[in-house]
Write an enzyme that holds these catalytic residues in place. Structure first.
Site, PDB file in Angstrom:
ATOM      1  N   PHE A 310       0.686  -1.063   0.195  1.00 50.09           N
ATOM      2  CA  PHE A 310       0.168   0.408  -0.099  1.00 50.09           C
ATOM      3  C   PHE A 310       0.728   1.319   0.211  1.00 50.09           C
ATOM      4  O   PHE A 310       1.934   1.518   0.906  1.00 50.09           O
ATOM      5  CB  PHE A 310      -0.719  -0.111   1.264  1.00 50.09           C
ATOM      6  CG  PHE A 310      -2.097  -0.780   1.539  1.00 50.09           C
ATOM      7  CD1 PHE A 310      -2.884  -0.559   0.962  1.00 50.09           C
ATOM      8  CD2 PHE A 310      -1.587  -2.364   2.139  1.00 50.09           C
ATOM      9  CE1 PHE A 310      -3.912  -2.226   1.127  1.00 50.09           C
ATOM     10  CE2 PHE A 310      -1.837  -3.172   1.816  1.00 50.09           C
ATOM     11  CZ  PHE A 310      -3.026  -3.309   1.786  1.00 50.09           C
ATOM     12  N   ASP A 311       0.268   2.466  -0.874  1.00 50.93           N
ATOM     13  CA  ASP A 311       0.663   3.367  -0.711  1.00 50.93           C
ATOM     14  C   ASP A 311       0.073   4.054   0.734  1.00 50.93           C
ATOM     15  O   ASP A 311      -0.717   3.606   1.133  1.00 50.93           O
ATOM     16  CB  ASP A 311       0.516   4.117  -1.973  1.00 50.93           C
ATOM     17  CG  ASP A 311       0.829   5.491  -1.441  1.00 50.93           C
ATOM     18  OD1 ASP A 311       2.055   6.068  -0.928  1.00 50.93           O
ATOM     19  OD2 ASP A 311      -0.067   6.958  -1.811  1.00 50.93           O
TER      20      ASP A 311
END
Lengths: 617, 77
Positions: A310-311
């Site tokens: 995930f960012d």
């Protein structure tokens, strides 16, 4: 003529059924052989007509289809004067096709609902200035359209006059109406709840966002996975092979009955239809729940996922930092005004959060502003020396921190805050902790993903490692890395895939993180149903709703399982039938056709279960 | 070149798709590479040269196979 016969298929099926009943009644009840033979013969001929036509058409384009096998088998049965079998086989084949059509329509219903939301007509301004209703296909870019209350917006466009509120659920999944006025952008397929507006068309037909979504889903449901392409190739040679086998058996054994039975038993129906059925039902379920899956390849990869990356900002967190806590020391009133005055002149991201927190206050003029890089700002306000910045900067300004202040600072830092301290004339007045809030519900969603079998949850962020660690701990992530540029993230994903052999999904910003999105097996772009998000993603979440991720994962797993079940059913049935014909006494053409049609319905019904799939909480 | 998208009545057997594909490809003006039969959405998509073949000819060929044509869209390419 051919067309007429094919259009009457359902009626022919019914006539067949009636004739068969008469035939059997004649034979068994009234002991009248003539009635029995004649009605079964007529039933066979009636039933054979549409099948034979289809077979002929298939052969014309060099395809040995199932119709060809069945036609030969029925003609064969005729030859050996087994009218009972020929009649029952044709009837079962036709009736099976009818049931297939009915049930297939059900599996496709979810996607049909979506396409039916497409606008059909528009009120277009003609050369004389009047508005006239036209087909939506006749609207070109630049046309001026009128939309009245309750109507669908026909194209993507810009409001040129009027006001109204629009339900954009078809695009964003969010059903709360959005207010639109002059200059606002409106989307095709959304509904004007109230008001009247005039719009100018910017994009029409398939170029609109809604058009793209439909096209994506349509292409997705017909996209073929490696396995499906294999089955297709297989089927191309399989039916001719069955035909050959039939001829061979006849040539060797001189037993026509056995040969034609093999033709019927060898029909590959369930195998060819099993996988597409699971595919369309799974994708349909997704479309209904705001998850667009781009094809069966995506379903396979997503269902076997090892690692999700995930960012941070904007994906796991809200993306707009806000003040989470403020602590005042002696006489802060004027200090607040000084702080606001200084932040007012800054374009630092934290400044916005602080100003939003303080609200409107009196602003003083700021003089002798001095920006300390990576520290803060020192300036003169109302004759006082005011320092705004982090701990290091205030220490270099010789501000003494009391024991109480030190405890507060330590506590806020531990909570993942960026700190903003304000000192006036060397005395600490205000301490603020600024944080990018974690999106509500994200923690639970991540837990669900883990429960569904994702082994690693990893966060990559451009933020400093301290903040990243705090978010990582709070969310229970496997790993969390900070100070990463977009190219670092891409390199990290490459490493996961190439060196560790993992199946990786990346969830991030559609614009900045496009290299990572492209590299990962599954790219999921967050970004409010925009074009970029739709184009770069393998899985599109409508309205960037993070909470749909667990549903998406669970659904792909269920769909993939379903495909495997269907393949097992199909192959199992063929093997069973072939074994039965060689090793049992009771197997004949009619039973073979019944089992065969039954297996086709079984895979369709099995696929249909996916339409109702819901993630268990 | 133009591109056409023909909406058909529900397709039920994958071998129908093969037949339709074969019939469409048989036209000289149709770009054989571009022919795509979407089984689940019951659509045929292809590119064609409108000087060599008209979309109505293709429609008729498909209809003669027993598949009802519901709607046709042609776009310039």
């Amino acid at each position: 003529m051919q067309r007429f016969v094919l259009n009457q298929k359902n009626r022919i099926t019914l006539i067949c059924a009636v004739l068969i009943v008469i035939g059997f009644a004649g034979g068994l009840v009234f002991k009248n052989e003539t009635i029995a033979v004649w009605s079964l013969m007529v039933a066979s001929l009636f039933g054979l007509a549409p099948i034979a036509i289809q077979a002929y058409q298939a052969l014309k384009v060099k395809v040995v289809s199932i119709d060809v096998l069945v036609t030969i088998a029925v003609i064969g049965a005729f030859f050996i004067r087994n009218f009972e079998e020929s009649a029952i086989v044709t009837f079962l084949f036709l009736f099976g096709a009818y049931l297939e059509q009915r049930t297939l329509n059900k599996t496709r219903s979810a996607i049909k609902e979506l396409t039916e939301m497409a606008p059909e007509s528009a009120l277009k301004q003609m050369d004389n200035g009047e508005f006239e209703e036209v087909e939506v296909d006749e609207v070109d870019v630049g046309d001026i359209l009128l939309v009245k209350t309750g109507a669908k917006i026909p194209v993507d466009g810009t409001v040129i006059s009027g006001e109204g509120s629009i339900n954009e659920a078809s695009i964003t999944g969010e059903s709360l109406p959005v207010a639109k006025g002059k200059g606002s952008t409106v989307y095709a397929g959304t509904i004007l709840d109230n008001g009247t507006i005039q719009i100018v068309a910017d994009r029409v037909g398939e170029d609109t966002t809604f058009g793209k979504i439909i096209e994506l889903v349509e292409e997705a449901q017909d996209s073929k996975s490696e396995a499906e392409r294999f089955i297709d190739r297989f089927a191309k040679y399989y039916t001719p092979a069955v035909l050959l086998l039939g001829i061979l058996v006849w040539a060797i054994s001189r037993d026509l009955e056995l040969a034609i039975t093999i033709l019927v038993l060898g029909c590959p129906g369930a195998l060819v239809i099993g996988v597409p059925v699971s595919n369309v039902a799974g994708i349909g379920n997704g479309a209904r729940h705001g998850v667009l899956l781009k094809g069966s390849e995506v379903i396979r990869d997503f269902s076997r996922l090892d690692t999700m990356v995930f960012d941070k900002t904007g994906t796991l967190t809200e993306g707009n930092p806000s003040v989470s806590e403020k602590i005042y020391y002696e006489h802060p009133d004027e200090a607040l005004e000084y702080l606001a005055s200084i932040e007012h002149e800054s374009d630092h991201p934290l400044a916005k959060a602080i100003l939003a927190e303080i609200g409107p206050v009196k602003l003083w003029s700021v003089e002798d502003t001095e920006v300390v890089k990576g520290g803060g700002i020192v300036a003169t306000v109302n004759g006082h020396r005011v320092a705004v910045g982090n701990v290091a900067m205030l220490e270099s300004e010789n501000v003494t921190l009391t024991e109480q202040a030190k405890t507060d600072i330590a506590r806020l830092e531990k909570g993942g805050n960026s700190l903003v301290l304000t000192a006036v004339d060397g005395e600490l007045k205000i301490l603020m902790g600024v944080r990018d809030q974690i999106r509500p519900g994200v923690k639970e969603d991540l837990q669900r993903l883990k429960k569904l079998g994702v082994k690693n949850l990893i966060m990559l962020s451009g933020d400093n490692q301290g903040t990243v660690d705090v978010v990582g701990r709070e969310l229970g992530l496997t790993r969390a890395y900070g100070n990463m540029l977009p190219e670092d993230k891409a390199a990290y994903i490459k490493k996961l895939i190439e060196e560790e052999g993992q199946i990786v999904a990346f969830v991030g910003d559609g614009v900045n993180d496009s290299p990572s999105l492209a590299l990962a097996h599954i790219g999921i772009a967050m970004g409010s149903g925009t074009d970029v998000a739709i184009e770069t993603s393998n899985v599109v979440l409508m309205n960037s709703d993070f909470s749909r991720l667990p549903h998406a994962l669970g659904l792909t797993k269920a769909t993939f399982r379903n495909m495997k079940q269907n393949i097992i059913i199909a192959v199992g049935v063929v093997l069973f039938l072939l074994a039965a014909v060689f090793f049992s006494e009771w197997m004949n053409m009619s039973i073979g056709m019944l089992v065969h049609e039954g297996s086709i319905l079984a895979v369709i019904l099995n696929g249909m279960r996916l339409l109702g799939y819901k993630l268990r909480k | 070149m133009k591109s056409a998208s023909i909406q058909l009545d529900t397709l039920t057997c994958p071998s129908c798709a093969q037949k339709i594909e074969g019939a469409t490809k048989a036209f000289a003006g149709v770009d054989a590479e571009s022919v795509k039969v979407l089984f689940n959405s019951s659509k045929v998509k292809f590119d064609f040269d409108d000087e060599k073949v008209s979309v109505e000819d293709v429609e008729k060929a498909i209809a003669d196979l027993g598949y009802e044509v519901k709607k046709t869209r042609v776009k310039d390419k």
